[in-house]
Design an enzyme around this catalytic site. Structure first.
Site, PDB file in Angstrom:
ATOM      1  CG  HIS A 213      53.831 123.556  13.671  1.00  0.00           C
ATOM      2  ND1 HIS A 213      53.249 122.388  13.089  1.00  0.00           N
ATOM      3  CD2 HIS A 213      55.094 123.651  12.906  1.00  0.00           C
ATOM      4  CE1 HIS A 213      54.174 121.702  12.226  1.00  0.00           C
ATOM      5  NE2 HIS A 213      55.164 122.474  12.177  1.00  0.00           N
TER       6      HIS A 213
ATOM      7  CB  SER B 140      46.449 122.062  11.334  1.00  0.00           C
ATOM      8  OG  SER B 140      47.871 122.148  11.251  1.00  0.00           O
TER       9      SER B 140
ATOM     10  CD  GLN C  81      45.015 121.190  16.455  1.00  0.00           C
ATOM     11  OE1 GLN C  81      44.290 121.464  17.393  1.00  0.00           O
ATOM     12  NE2 GLN C  81      45.929 122.172  15.974  1.00  0.00           N
TER      13      GLN C  81
ATOM     14  CG  PHE D 163      53.383 120.483  22.601  1.00  0.00           C
ATOM     15  CD1 PHE D 163      54.438 119.718  22.926  1.00  0.00           C
ATOM     16  CD2 PHE D 163      52.080 119.780  22.310  1.00  0.00           C
ATOM     17  CE1 PHE D 163      54.391 118.327  23.162  1.00  0.00           C
ATOM     18  CE2 PHE D 163      52.267 118.405  22.581  1.00  0.00           C
ATOM     19  CZ  PHE D 163      53.222 117.753  22.918  1.00  0.00           C
TER      20      PHE D 163
ATOM     21  CB  ALA E 205      53.136 113.563  14.614  1.00  0.00           C
ATOM     22  CB  ALA E 206      47.768 115.655  16.511  1.00  0.00           C
TER      23      ALA E 206
END
Length: 173
Positions: free
Chosen positions: A67, A84, A88, A119, A122-123
């Site tokens: 990640h 991603s 994000q 870190f 689940a954004a």
């Protein structure tokens, strides 16, 4: 995607479609392809997540290391996976000010130094202020607890990505 389609895909197509359900881990999709047929979203999730749960700790940490840092260098370089990037962006991490970006970079570095992996959150369920707060909070957690929490976040992300692929209702996850 209907049940028949996901079960009739050839190996290459299955890995192309499902290879990033778990960030940059197409091996999981390749392994799971052999276990079809899958009845539904829950069945797919069960197979993907059982693979993660069966790994030794080093393998689980390896999955976490796949990640990217949230709002990190991959975002700035434009090298995030499409998934991603969307996640994000939805959390507002693509429009941080310089101070916010610096604070998040500092927290990400502290987290990596402490736990040995990035870190993971689940954004899609957060906004940029919540990301920083959660990162700071989780920095204080014991290592074993944080590993479990981070893997839980990987599974949340995977659930959302599978739902997207199957056009399922994420509220039912």
């Amino acid at each position: 995607m209907d049940k028949k389609k996901k079960n009739s895909m050839d190996f290459g197509e299955f890995v192309d479609v499902f290879g990033n359900v778990i960030e940059r881990c197409p091996l999981i999709a390749a392994k799971k392809k052999t276990q079809r047929p899958f009845s539904d979203l829950e069945d797919l999730k069960k197979h993907f997540f059982a693979f993660i749960d069966a790994l030794p700790q080093a393998g689980q940490e390896g999955i976490l290391r796949c990640h990217p840092d949230l709002a990190g260098s991959e975002l700035r370089r434009g090298t995030l996976t499409a998934e991603s990037q969307r996640e994000q962006s939805a959390a507002g991490l693509t429009s941080l000010g310089a101070d916010e970006r610096l604070r998040l970079a500092e927290l990400n570095a502290q987290y990596r130094a402490r736990f040995g992996f990035p870190f993971v959150l689940a954004a899609r369920f957060s906004d940029r202020a919540a990301v920083s707060r959660e990162l700071a909070r989780r920095l204080l957690c014991p290592s074993a607890q944080e590993l479990r929490t981070a893997l839980g976040e990987v599974k949340k992300i995977g659930s959302l990505r599978l739902a997207d692929l199957l056009r399922a209702d994420p509220a039912k996850l």
